[in-house]
Structure formats: structure tokens, C-alpha cells
Write a protein that holds these residues in place. Structure first.
Motif, PDB file in Angstrom:
ATOM      1  N   ALA B 131      -0.208   3.948  -5.485  1.00 18.77           N
ATOM      2  CA  ALA B 131      -0.368   2.772  -4.616  1.00 18.77           C
ATOM      3  C   ALA B 131      -1.699   2.836  -3.881  1.00 18.77           C
ATOM      4  N   GLU B 132      -2.010   4.006  -3.367  1.00 13.96           N
ATOM      5  CA  GLU B 132      -3.200   4.171  -2.528  1.00 13.96           C
ATOM      6  C   GLU B 132      -4.495   4.195  -3.318  1.00 13.96           C
ATOM      7  N   GLU B 135      -4.048   1.167  -6.767  1.00 16.12           N
ATOM      8  CA  GLU B 135      -3.672  -0.229  -6.549  1.00 16.12           C
ATOM      9  C   GLU B 135      -4.207  -0.831  -5.259  1.00 16.12           C
ATOM     10  N   ARG B 137      -3.262  -0.365  -2.231  1.00 17.85           N
ATOM     11  CA  ARG B 137      -2.242  -0.725  -1.230  1.00 17.85           C
ATOM     12  C   ARG B 137      -2.321   0.222  -0.030  1.00 17.85           C
ATOM     13  N   ARG B 138      -1.835  -0.263   1.114  1.00 15.21           N
ATOM     14  CA  ARG B 138      -1.895   0.502   2.360  1.00 15.21           C
ATOM     15  C   ARG B 138      -0.676   1.405   2.485  1.00 15.21           C
ATOM     16  N   THR B 144       4.829  -1.121   2.150  1.00 10.34           N
ATOM     17  CA  THR B 144       4.451  -0.403   0.917  1.00 10.34           C
ATOM     18  C   THR B 144       5.491   0.675   0.600  1.00 10.34           C
TER      19      THR B 144
END
Lengths: 215, 215
Positions: B131-132, B135, B137-138, B144
Motif C-alpha cells: 500500500a505504502e 500504491e 496509499r497513506r 487504509t
């Protein structure tokens, strides 16, 4: 890639043959395994390597450090000595922790700049690292430099004189400034013709591969 | 090597099977390639790997740093981002530079400690890094975390509650204190049963080999 026209001939081929700049400081710990490895690896990859000694001290100073970060950050330093010992053992390289650390590398770097314009430069560089990291000798003592030069095909007296000329002192300053301009922040560092910077003994293979692909 | 006698049985064999502690912080850049590589490599070497999330922040503070050294030392930071991009490309891993950097990893670490006591812990850890670092994302946003948990076999509400208990908060503090006691100064770091410390994604193979040989 620069293309130069000299007397009607394009030197493109000669100027863009794969090469790698190898930036190191004689006091830098991981420069020891790097310099002992670089020759054979570079030959295998057919990449020309330029030895470029410089001084980390002035660069560390701009980061606010008055000595090696390995002295400033104790746990990081203890890991580095142990890791360097393991790395050298893995390569079959003798290792002895230099005392004191770091030692001034100014004299060795100046002599190296004299020698790299001659045939004995690279052998001198390797011999300095061996003296410092395998034999426990002081590279900041002229006696050590003299001993190394006498083992090479160099005119010791003339070389030591040349190393103290303004021309060589200025050249080392200029090399250090160039390293900083390239954003070198530690040693060893490797820089390719297209400006890729690789830091650390661990990145030697990747830097050679990059130089080969893009050189 | 500890030998424990429980009800007359020696547990020496079980306790000394090769294992490696894998210390990481969810905000640590090189922990991303390390966590994506460690599973397959560890299986190949038959070494059991313990995922041990901790917080680098308190350790950096004792070194006088209030943020990542990659932010404090600009040239070092620029090299790291470029090098991480090259490293991920070499591994076929997606990479996207997180903004902002670093992001608080406290919530992710607490959830991971819940999950590592269950089946979904390691998958959760990898999903957070993806995610980090892939992608954009936070990871400091509960939304998340919720999204990741919903993709796993976890009871999202119960897990988020458990992650905020004093027991889990204390455990993360204790893990961070343990890392510091082991002289961990950066992430990822690997620690073997006999106390060898290896720092950096580049040392994963060496750490596994050490664990296998001495475990």
C-alpha cells in the motif's frame, strides 16, 4: 554523450566506451573490499574504471560531522566493524581494525594523484588499503608511504616532492569539489557516464552493469 | 544456546532450530524489498523467520534525529530514492515514492502485533508495504488499515480494538526497547540466535546463511 571532432575524426566511439568513476577515500572502511574487488570485476565486464581518490572530510563537515559517522553513532559503528570483518572473511581478505580511526588520508590521496598519472597508481592505492586494513600500519605517516613507494616502480623522493606541489594539492581540492558536485556523500561511490550514482561496496556490481549497458 | 528442561524433556532441538529475527519499521524504505524477498529465501534455506515490527522513531531520537536521516541529509536521501527505485525494478517490484515521508507507522505496527499472533499477520505486513510503496496509499490513515484487514481473514472491528489496548501498546514499546538493546540502529535488521546483527536489505542472504550455519 560528448562527440569531439579532432582533425576530422569523430571520437565518439572512444569517448563513449563503457567506463565507471570509482570515488574513494583512503580512510573509508568499505572502500577496502571495493578496491580489492573492482579490478577483476571490471575486466570481466569490460568496463574501464577510473580511480578517483578524494577527501570525505570536507563533505562530512557540510553535513555537520567532524569525524566519521561510525564514530559519532556508536551502534552503527560497532555494526560496521563487525560487518566489515564478516565481509572481508567472505572474500578471503585479511582484516585488522585500524587504530586510530579514521587516519588522515590527505598524504596518501596526493601521492595517489601523482601515481595515477603514471603506471603505479592503482597498485599504490591497493597497497595503501592493505597497509591500513590488513597490516595495521599508519597511512598518515610518511614512513608508511615511503615503504609502499619503494616496493613499486616509483622514484620515491621525486614522488613525495611532487605530492606536495600546489598543483597536486589543488587537484585534490578540485576532485573533492567534483565529488560533492556529483552528490557523493560517502565512499566508495560509483558514477557512470550518464550520471547514475551508486553508493557502497554492495553496489559495485550494479554500477558496473549500468556502465556496461549505458556506456 | 539455551537448554530448557520441561517435565523431564530436553527442548534443545526445538529451541535451536535455525531462526532469524527480522526487525522492521513500516516506514522504512529498504524494509519494503526485504519483506517482499524474505519469505521465499527463508523457505529455501529452511530458516524460520520471526517478523518483529518496531518503531525506529524513538531510536533515531536517541541519535539526535527528529525525522528520517534521508530527510536530514539531502544528498543521501536523493541517492536512496533513486537506489530504491533501481532495486525494486531489479526485483520486478512496483515502486511509488510515498508522500509524505516518513508516515507514522504506529498504527500499522500495533495491528501487525495483533495479526502476528494469528494467521494473517505476515500477509498484513506485506500488504501494508505494498500500500505504502507501490500504491501510494497513506499507512497512517485508519481507512487504509481497514481496507487491508477486510482483504484478509481478520475481524476488522475486533482487530482495530485490540490494536488500541494497553497490552498491545506496551508490547510495541517493549519490542522497540528490545531492538535498541540488541543495538538495532536502522531497518531492516536481522538478528540471529547467537546475537549476530545484520543491517540492511543487502544483508538478508548473509543473515540467513549465518542463521542456518549456527542455528
Amino acid at each position: 554523450m560528448a562527440t569531439t571532432i579532432i582533425q576530422g575524426f569523430e571520437l565518439r566511439t572512444a569517448m563513449t566506451a563503457p567506463y565507471l568513476d570509482f570515488w574513494f577515500d583512503f580512510a573509508s572502511t568499505y572502500s577496502y573490499p571495493a578496491i580489492m574487488r573492482v579490478g577483476a570485476l571490471a575486466r570481466r565486464e569490460a568496463v574501464a574504471v577510473n580511480f578517483r581518490p578524494f577527501l570525505l572530510g570536507p563533505i562530512f563537515k557540510t553535513q555537520g560531522w567532524n569525524t566519521s559517522p561510525f564514530n559519532l553513532y556508536a551502534a552503527k559503528g560497532r555494526h560496521m566493524w563487525r560487518d566489515l570483518e564478516r565481509t572481508c572473511a567472505g572474500l578471503g581478505l585479511e582484516f585488522r581494525r585500524p587504530e586510530p580511526f579514521p587516519q588522515s588520508s590527505v598524504l596518501a590521496a596526493r601521492i595517489a594523484l601523482v601515481g595515477l598519472g603514471d603506471k603505479w597508481g592503482e597498485d599504490f592505492c591497493r597497497a595503501v588499503f592493505t597497509a591500513e586494513f590488513a597490516e595495521g600500519r599508519r597511512i598518515d605517516e610518511p614512513e608508511t608511504m615511503r615503504g609502499i613507494l619503494e616496493g613499486l616502480s616509483a622514484d620515491t623522493v621525486a614522488v613525495l616532492e611532487a605530492a606536495q606541489t600546489t598543483a597536486i594539492k589543488d587537484r585534490l581540492r578540485a576532485e573533492t569539489a567534483k565529488a560533492q558536485e556529483l552528490e557523493v556523500f560517502g565512499a566508495p561511490s560509483f558514477c557512470t557516464a550518464d550520471g547514475e550514482l551508486f553508493w557502497g561496496n554492495d553496489r559495485l556490481e550494479a554500477a558496473l552493469a549500468w556502465a556496461k549497458r549505458t556506456g
